[in-house]
Design a protein around this motif. Structure first.
Motif, PDB file in Angstrom:
ATOM      1  N   LYS A 185      50.350  50.256  50.544  1.00  0.00           N
ATOM      2  CA  LYS A 185      49.309  50.577  51.521  1.00  0.00           C
ATOM      3  C   LYS A 185      49.697  49.998  52.870  1.00  0.00           C
ATOM      4  CE  LYS A 185      46.341  46.494  50.916  1.00  0.00           C
ATOM      5  NZ  LYS A 185      44.967  46.016  50.616  1.00  0.00           N
ATOM      6  N   MET A 186      48.944  50.382  53.904  1.00  0.00           N
ATOM      7  CA  MET A 186      49.181  49.849  55.231  1.00  0.00           C
ATOM      8  C   MET A 186      48.687  48.413  55.319  1.00  0.00           C
ATOM      9  SD  MET A 186      50.815  52.063  56.965  1.00  0.00           S
ATOM     10  CE  MET A 186      50.735  51.130  58.495  1.00  0.00           C
ATOM     11  N   GLY A 187      49.424  47.599  56.078  1.00  0.00           N
ATOM     12  CA  GLY A 187      49.052  46.210  56.258  1.00  0.00           C
ATOM     13  C   GLY A 187      48.000  46.029  57.333  1.00  0.00           C
TER      14      GLY A 187
ATOM     15  N   LEU B 158      66.364  43.855  58.476  1.00  0.00           N
ATOM     16  CA  LEU B 158      64.982  43.982  58.002  1.00  0.00           C
ATOM     17  C   LEU B 158      64.131  42.849  58.551  1.00  0.00           C
ATOM     18  CD1 LEU B 158      67.052  44.107  55.200  1.00  0.00           C
ATOM     19  CD2 LEU B 158      65.103  45.434  54.464  1.00  0.00           C
ATOM     20  N   ARG B 159      62.849  43.136  58.713  1.00  0.00           N
ATOM     21  CA  ARG B 159      61.863  42.108  59.048  1.00  0.00           C
ATOM     22  C   ARG B 159      60.766  42.175  57.993  1.00  0.00           C
ATOM     23  NH1 ARG B 159      57.169  41.264  62.599  1.00  0.00           N
ATOM     24  NH2 ARG B 159      57.271  39.140  63.434  1.00  0.00           N
ATOM     25  N   VAL B 160      60.698  41.152  57.150  1.00  0.00           N
ATOM     26  CA  VAL B 160      59.813  41.181  55.988  1.00  0.00           C
ATOM     27  C   VAL B 160      59.068  39.851  55.890  1.00  0.00           C
ATOM     28  CG1 VAL B 160      61.353  42.768  54.769  1.00  0.00           C
ATOM     29  CG2 VAL B 160      61.566  40.301  54.404  1.00  0.00           C
ATOM     30  N   ARG B 161      58.071  39.860  55.003  1.00  0.00           N
ATOM     31  CA  ARG B 161      57.333  38.636  54.656  1.00  0.00           C
ATOM     32  C   ARG B 161      56.964  38.744  53.180  1.00  0.00           C
ATOM     33  NH1 ARG B 161      52.384  37.076  58.447  1.00  0.00           N
ATOM     34  NH2 ARG B 161      51.774  39.206  57.880  1.00  0.00           N
ATOM     35  N   GLY B 162      57.475  37.821  52.361  1.00  0.00           N
ATOM     36  CA  GLY B 162      57.278  37.895  50.918  1.00  0.00           C
ATOM     37  C   GLY B 162      56.624  36.647  50.351  1.00  0.00           C
ATOM     38  N   ASP B 163      56.633  36.575  49.023  1.00  0.00           N
ATOM     39  CA  ASP B 163      55.987  35.470  48.312  1.00  0.00           C
ATOM     40  C   ASP B 163      56.990  34.538  47.648  1.00  0.00           C
ATOM     41  OD1 ASP B 163      56.935  37.164  46.416  1.00  0.00           O
ATOM     42  OD2 ASP B 163      55.025  37.500  45.391  1.00  0.00           O
TER      43      ASP B 163
ATOM     44  N   GLY C 215      58.647  33.088  51.174  1.00  0.00           N
ATOM     45  CA  GLY C 215      57.222  32.815  51.028  1.00  0.00           C
ATOM     46  C   GLY C 215      56.630  32.207  52.286  1.00  0.00           C
ATOM     47  N   GLY C 216      55.331  31.977  52.246  1.00  0.00           N
ATOM     48  CA  GLY C 216      54.668  31.389  53.403  1.00  0.00           C
ATOM     49  C   GLY C 216      54.157  32.449  54.361  1.00  0.00           C
ATOM     50  N   PRO C 217      53.488  32.021  55.422  1.00  0.00           N
ATOM     51  CA  PRO C 217      52.846  32.978  56.334  1.00  0.00           C
ATOM     52  C   PRO C 217      53.755  33.536  57.413  1.00  0.00           C
ATOM     53  CG  PRO C 217      52.298  30.758  57.002  1.00  0.00           C
ATOM     54  CD  PRO C 217      53.168  30.625  55.777  1.00  0.00           C
ATOM     55  N   TYR C 218      55.015  33.099  57.462  1.00  0.00           N
ATOM     56  CA  TYR C 218      55.870  33.466  58.582  1.00  0.00           C
ATOM     57  C   TYR C 218      56.800  34.630  58.209  1.00  0.00           C
ATOM     58  CZ  TYR C 218      54.333  28.921  60.225  1.00  0.00           C
ATOM     59  OH  TYR C 218      53.559  27.855  60.598  1.00  0.00           O
ATOM     60  N   TRP C 219      57.066  35.480  59.227  1.00  0.00           N
ATOM     61  CA  TRP C 219      57.999  36.579  59.040  1.00  0.00           C
ATOM     62  C   TRP C 219      59.430  36.038  59.034  1.00  0.00           C
ATOM     63  CZ3 TRP C 219      56.603  41.573  58.088  1.00  0.00           C
ATOM     64  CH2 TRP C 219      55.279  41.934  58.343  1.00  0.00           C
ATOM     65  N   GLN C 220      60.302  36.750  58.357  1.00  0.00           N
ATOM     66  CA  GLN C 220      61.717  36.411  58.369  1.00  0.00           C
ATOM     67  C   GLN C 220      62.542  37.664  58.628  1.00  0.00           C
ATOM     68  OE1 GLN C 220      61.655  35.719  53.661  1.00  0.00           O
ATOM     69  NE2 GLN C 220      63.731  35.596  54.484  1.00  0.00           N
ATOM     70  N   GLU C 221      63.583  37.482  59.416  1.00  0.00           N
ATOM     71  CA  GLU C 221      64.508  38.571  59.717  1.00  0.00           C
ATOM     72  C   GLU C 221      65.749  38.410  58.850  1.00  0.00           C
ATOM     73  OE1 GLU C 221      65.265  38.727  63.865  1.00  0.00           O
ATOM     74  OE2 GLU C 221      63.191  39.242  64.395  1.00  0.00           O
TER      75      GLU C 221
ATOM     76  N   LEU D 159      55.116  42.158  48.940  1.00  0.00           N
ATOM     77  CA  LEU D 159      56.188  42.207  49.930  1.00  0.00           C
ATOM     78  C   LEU D 159      55.678  43.018  51.111  1.00  0.00           C
ATOM     79  CD1 LEU D 159      59.171  41.649  50.762  1.00  0.00           C
ATOM     80  CD2 LEU D 159      59.733  43.866  49.729  1.00  0.00           C
ATOM     81  N   GLU D 160      55.629  42.400  52.276  1.00  0.00           N
ATOM     82  CA  GLU D 160      55.178  43.068  53.497  1.00  0.00           C
ATOM     83  C   GLU D 160      56.389  43.374  54.366  1.00  0.00           C
ATOM     84  OE1 GLU D 160      51.653  42.560  56.887  1.00  0.00           O
ATOM     85  OE2 GLU D 160      52.184  40.896  55.551  1.00  0.00           O
ATOM     86  N   ILE D 161      56.482  44.624  54.837  1.00  0.00           N
ATOM     87  CA  ILE D 161      57.647  45.088  55.590  1.00  0.00           C
ATOM     88  C   ILE D 161      57.195  45.578  56.954  1.00  0.00           C
ATOM     89  CG2 ILE D 161      59.646  46.624  55.591  1.00  0.00           C
ATOM     90  CD1 ILE D 161      59.341  46.878  52.578  1.00  0.00           C
ATOM     91  N   ASP D 162      57.830  45.050  57.980  1.00  0.00           N
ATOM     92  CA  ASP D 162      57.568  45.509  59.343  1.00  0.00           C
ATOM     93  C   ASP D 162      58.445  46.713  59.685  1.00  0.00           C
ATOM     94  OD1 ASP D 162      57.027  45.882  61.997  1.00  0.00           O
ATOM     95  OD2 ASP D 162      57.725  43.943  62.675  1.00  0.00           O
ATOM     96  N   PHE D 163      59.754  46.548  59.577  1.00  0.00           N
ATOM     97  CA  PHE D 163      60.664  47.661  59.851  1.00  0.00           C
ATOM     98  C   PHE D 163      61.948  47.462  59.067  1.00  0.00           C
ATOM     99  CE2 PHE D 163      61.805  44.554  63.136  1.00  0.00           C
ATOM    100  CZ  PHE D 163      63.184  44.513  62.996  1.00  0.00           C
ATOM    101  N   ILE D 164      62.684  48.548  58.924  1.00  0.00           N
ATOM    102  CA  ILE D 164      64.011  48.551  58.291  1.00  0.00           C
ATOM    103  C   ILE D 164      64.946  49.280  59.246  1.00  0.00           C
ATOM    104  CG2 ILE D 164      65.364  49.222  56.275  1.00  0.00           C
ATOM    105  CD1 ILE D 164      62.624  49.464  54.793  1.00  0.00           C
TER     106      ILE D 164
END
Length: 328
Positions: free
Chosen positions: A154-156, A211-216, A246-252, A297-302
């Motif tokens: 779904k959309m974030g 990729l720019r993602v945010r996971g658990d 994991g955590g609240p921060y995005w990672q590239e 898994l939250e994905i911003d862009f690929i």
């Protein structure tokens, strides 16, 4: 007398600089006409001796104004005109316009100008800003073989990302055939053209997946498939690992294409082949870490990226016994 003097000056100028004919004017263009007219309008230096009346006027005005130069050139002066220079400037202008016509007609992928495509260092291939972006992907799990894992897409928040979430279960199906289970996946759809004609992505000018993602904190497998119509190769892909922290921060995350290893039906093959970047059909993410429970898994862009510091072409070795085709 003044009228006769002006008429004689005009005849002299016309003899020195004949106007080009209509046919030559089409070839020479406006540059020559402007150059010729500018040469004919050269100002004349004012006489050194001024009349007593002029001296009186200058004295009354405090020498704040000078006598304006005459527009009519002296009969003794020749206008400075260079036909060769005018023609050279006109030819340069025509070739400049011809180059622009050719360059603008060259189109790269997705209709972008080719010179812009060749200069770009990074490119976003997939991003998530609306439902139409989610429609370019499909989700699947071990439910297709009787498992109990569930996966949703779904959309974030604020429609600025895609959220892949669900529950992983390693419980094997009770069908007496499958002995293992426990996977969820997200796969991009193969791009289609008119009449459902398959298309592919060309990433030959890039060397890194971006990729720019945010996971658990779970590890994911990134899978890339080549465009092929051979039935025997439908289960073949190139894979590499993506570790979320994991955590609240995005990672590239940047993964060089040279790191992707060749696999078939989920097993790493002994003989390795290099990923061909000119015919990429799809990309996917698979979770199969054998840990039961929820995941996201939250994905911003690929996208794809050119890393100038990465010069490795292929990270794996081959021997003649494993891959004799490469050593012929």
């Amino acid at each position: 007398m003044a009228l006769v003097h002006k008429l004689l000056n005009g005849i002299y100028i016309l003899r020195k600089c004949q106007m080009p004919s209509a046919a030559s004017h089409l070839f020479l263009g406006t540059h020559f006409a402007d150059y010729c007219s500018s040469g004919l309008q050269k100002p004349v230096v004012a006489p050194s001796k001024a009349s007593p009346q002029r001296k009186t006027e200058e004295g009354l005005q405090g020498h704040h104004h000078r006598e304006a130069a005459l527009d009519i050139p002296s009969p003794d002066e020749k206008p400075e005109i260079s036909f060769e220079k005018a023609i050279q400037e006109e030819i340069k202008d025509h070739f400049r316009r011809l180059k622009d016509d050719f360059v603008n007609r060259w189109k790269g992928p997705e209709g972008h100008p080719l010179h812009e495509v060749l200069l770009e260092q990074a490119k976003v291939v997939w991003q998530f800003r609306g439902k139409e972006d989610l429609d370019r992907w499909i989700v699947t799990s071990d439910k297709t073989i009787g498992g109990r894992s569930e996966v949703f897409l779904k959309m974030g928040k604020n429609n600025q990302s895609a959220l892949l979430y669900g529950n992983l279960s390693t419980e094997a199906p009770h069908d007496g055939e499958s002995g293992r289970s426990g996977y969820c996946a997200m796969i991009s759809r193969i791009p289609r053209g008119p009449f459902e004609r398959k298309r592919s992505y060309d990433w030959t000018q890039f060397n890194t997946l971006y990729l720019r993602v945010r996971g658990d904190g779970r590890p994911w497998m990134v899978n890339i498939r080549e465009d092929t119509d051979i039935i025997q190769r439908k289960n073949q892909m190139y894979s590499y690992f993506m570790f979320t922290r994991g955590g609240p921060y995005w990672q590239e995350i940047k993964i060089p294409f040279s790191k992707f290893f060749f696999s078939n039906q989920g097993r790493i093959r002994d003989a390795q082949f290099q990923l061909l970047l000119d015919k990429i059909s799809s990309i996917g993410f698979t979770l199969a870490d054998k840990v039961d429970g929820p995941f996201f898994l939250e994905i911003d862009f690929i996208g794809v990226y050119t890393d100038p510091a990465h010069t490795e072409e292929f990270a794996y070795e081959n021997s003649p016994d494993l891959n004799p085709k490469l050593f012929k």
